[in-house]
Scaffold this active site. Structure first.
Site, mmCIF file in Angstrom:
data_model
loop_
_atom_site.group_PDB
_atom_site.id
_atom_site.type_symbol
_atom_site.label_atom_id
_atom_site.label_comp_id
_atom_site.label_asym_id
_atom_site.label_seq_id
_atom_site.Cartn_x
_atom_site.Cartn_y
_atom_site.Cartn_z
ATOM 1 C CG ASP A 1 43.032 37.367 34.700
ATOM 2 O OD1 ASP A 1 43.613 36.398 34.411
ATOM 3 O OD2 ASP A 1 42.961 38.064 35.829
ATOM 4 C CB CYS B 1 47.370 45.102 29.772
ATOM 5 S SG CYS B 1 46.623 43.755 28.933
ATOM 6 C CG ASP C 1 46.348 39.474 35.671
ATOM 7 O OD1 ASP C 1 46.948 39.726 34.736
ATOM 8 O OD2 ASP C 1 45.434 40.075 36.040
ATOM 9 C CE LYS C 2 44.458 36.573 39.356
ATOM 10 N NZ LYS C 2 44.630 37.192 38.147
ATOM 11 C CD GLU D 1 41.042 40.252 37.376
ATOM 12 O OE1 GLU D 1 41.764 40.517 37.885
ATOM 13 O OE2 GLU D 1 40.708 40.546 36.103
ATOM 14 C CB SER E 1 40.539 43.933 36.187
ATOM 15 O OG SER E 1 41.486 44.315 35.380
#
Length: 549
Positions: free
Chosen positions: A78, A191, A120-121, A439, A465
């Site tokens: 992302d 992150c 993320d996804k 985002e 985000s």
């Protein structure tokens, strides 16, 4: 066993010949065959090391008497995809991941699976697939990145995005920006703040689908490799007992996940992913339930971007199990089955070991980190990470500055055209209108970098985000492209926001509102070709988890 469909009996001789072509032995085919679904790639920092994690998982499976076979999954970074065409593909990739993992597991008749995501996804996509296929499964993520160091302070990607705004207003030089960008992300892992990847890895642990430590043990630690080996061993125990994901991901498990979400102050993206995962389990999460849980759940952690602590420190302080044990003191956690036993067994001896987790009697706030706001501009709700909102912005009356895409809003912010008391309204960025529900990390970070995060709100039918902070209100439902009220907001309108009262309201008379509805039509989705066009036709509203129909 499922794998009997590809290895047992005379009719399966052709199948066995193909399995032998992989270099497998007769002895290996006599054992349960376990998929190791790895999202390893060389473009995502959170995934670049997953080959090491997957290998440790395979070692664990072999130690416990299984035959591991590694298969792939895609992923999108992302951060790299942010604020350009690539971000349209981020949320939709969740559906591709779920569909592809479902395909691999069923087509090859695996007996069980260890799923190795990180970002993320990928985490929610794999959880959705695990619920659909419902064979014994354990999750083992790649773990969080260590915090960066800049000017002798810990830092992370969210601060890096905010540095762009600081550079635009002249508070840091070109040389300082370059120095910062080389130090903010020091190595592999997801992150380092409580962004979406770490939120979902922690919540996977809460759901019971991963072993303790999954959400918090740093990527670079030997303990992460040991965890992977134990995940490989544990899936064999689940296969033996035929314990499957839907036995674990029950209504109580999702209630626990929302509760811990509130205590940790997780990313608002969890309000997209938890309903979508629950849907695959045949369970409905209504956003009104979220506020009910938030009202009685104290916020115990202020992790970056809401505070100065990082995931590595949460790990040192006792991790997710310590948070759950603290919440259990007020009977806020339900006992439920997990991949290694039960919630009660997990948290029995867990305790806080430092100051990253507040005691339940001395929380940051008495209510949870996320709030769902309702009003005439968002009849089906919108989402804000209130634990990352400055106190002075919890209740505000703002003047609408209206933009039909992220790029125009960004240009206005960096061009100095946004002032104290404004609310930046970005529409046609929802699941359907974007398409893909981009985002808005760049606008929120630029507002913070320009020193406006305590004076300006941001409202969008897109999303944020987990690295965003400030009065960033997203997921406005219905979205503009579906004819939602946000499509009819005009420049200069007054919007009243009261986060503590879960309220957001556009101040427009009934007569004026009717005139706007009569004289205008929503715009079509911005992308009319490729698979995003198909996604736009099939995707539902953010309040339902942006699932596909």
């Amino acid at each position: 066993m499922n794998s009997d469909n590809i290895k047992t009996g005379a009719q399966r001789a052709p199948h066995r010949s193909l399995l032998y072509a992989l270099g497998l032995t007769k002895e290996e085919l006599e054992r349960p065959i376990i998929a190791v679904v790895s999202a390893q790639s060389e473009i995502i920092p959170g995934h670049v090391h997953l080959d090491t994690v997957a290998q440790a998982v395979k070692d664990g499976i072999r130690m416990a008497g299984g035959t591991p076979i590694e298969v792939p999954a895609i992923g999108v970074c992302d951060g790299i995809a942010m604020n350009h065409m690539g971000m349209h593909y981020s949320l939709p990739s969740r559906e591709l991941i779920a569909d592809s993992v479902e395909t691999l597991l069923i087509a090859h008749a695996f007996d069980g699976a260890v799923l190795v995501p990180n970002c993320d996804k990928v985490v929610p996509g794999m959880l959705m697939a695990a619920a659909r296929v419902n064979i014994p499964a354990v999750f083992c993520s790649g773990g969080p990145m260590m915090a960066g160091r800049f000017r002798e302070e810990k830092t992370s990607l969210s601060s890096m995005f905010e540095a762009v705004g600081q550079h635009a207003r002249g508070s840091i030089s070109d040389e300082e920006l370059e120095d910062f960008e080389q130090k903010a992300c020091p190595g592999c892992g997801s992150c380092s703040g409580m962004y979406t990847a770490n939120s979902m890895n922690c919540l996977t642990e809460v759901l019971g689908m991963a072993l303790p430590g999954n959400g918090t043990i740093p990527a670079v630690m030997a303990a992460r490799t040991a965890l992977a080996k134990h995940a490989g061993m544990q899936v064999m125990e689940l296969v033996k007992r035929n314990v499957c994901p839907r036995d674990i991901m029950t209504g109580d498990a999702f209630a626990n996940a929302v509760t811990v979400d509130m205590a940790l102050g997780c990313s608002t993206n969890s309000m997209l992913h938890l309903p979508a995962i629950a849907h695959e389990c045949g369970i409905k999460i209504d956003l009104h339930q979220v506020n009910g849980i938030s009202e009685k759940t104290p916020n115990l952690c202020h992790l970056a971007p809401a505070g100065h602590h990082y995931i590595e420190e949460l790990n040192e302080c006792g991790g997710v199990t310590a948070v759950m044990a603290e919440l259990a003191k007020k009977d806020l956690i339900r006992d439920n089955k997990t991949v290694d036993g039960s919630v009660k067994q997990r948290i029995k001896n867990a305790k806080i070991k430092g100051d990253v987790i507040r005691p339940i009697d001395d929380p940051y706030s008495k209510t949870g980190g996320i709030a769902i706001l309702y009003g005439n501009i968002a009849p089906n709700g919108c989402v804000v990470k209130r634990s990352a909102v400055a106190p002075e912005m919890l209740k505000s009356t703002c003047r609408a500055r209206v933009f039909d895409c992220e790029e125009d809003a960004n240009a206005a912010i960096l061009g100095g055209r946004i002032e104290k008391g404004d609310v930046v309204v970005i529409r046609y960025e929802g699941p359907k209108g974007g398409p893909g529900m981009r985002e808005m990390l760049a606008p929120t970070s630029n507002l913070a970098g320009m020193g406006l995060d305590k004076d300006v709100a941001l409202l969008t039918d897109g999303r944020f985000s987990g690295a965003s902070r400030g009065a960033a209100i997203g997921h406005v439902s219905p979205e503009a492209a579906a004819g939602g009220p946000i499509a009819y907001v005009q420049e200069g309108d007054i919007i009243e926001i009261d986060i503590s009262a879960y309220s957001i309201r556009l101040k427009v008379s009934d007569d004026e509102w009717q005139k706007r509805l009569t004289n205008s039509q929503p715009k079509p989705p911005k992308v009319q070709a490729g698979w995003l066009a198909r996604y736009a036709r099939m995707v539902t509203s953010a309040d339902t988890g942006a699932i596909l129909e």
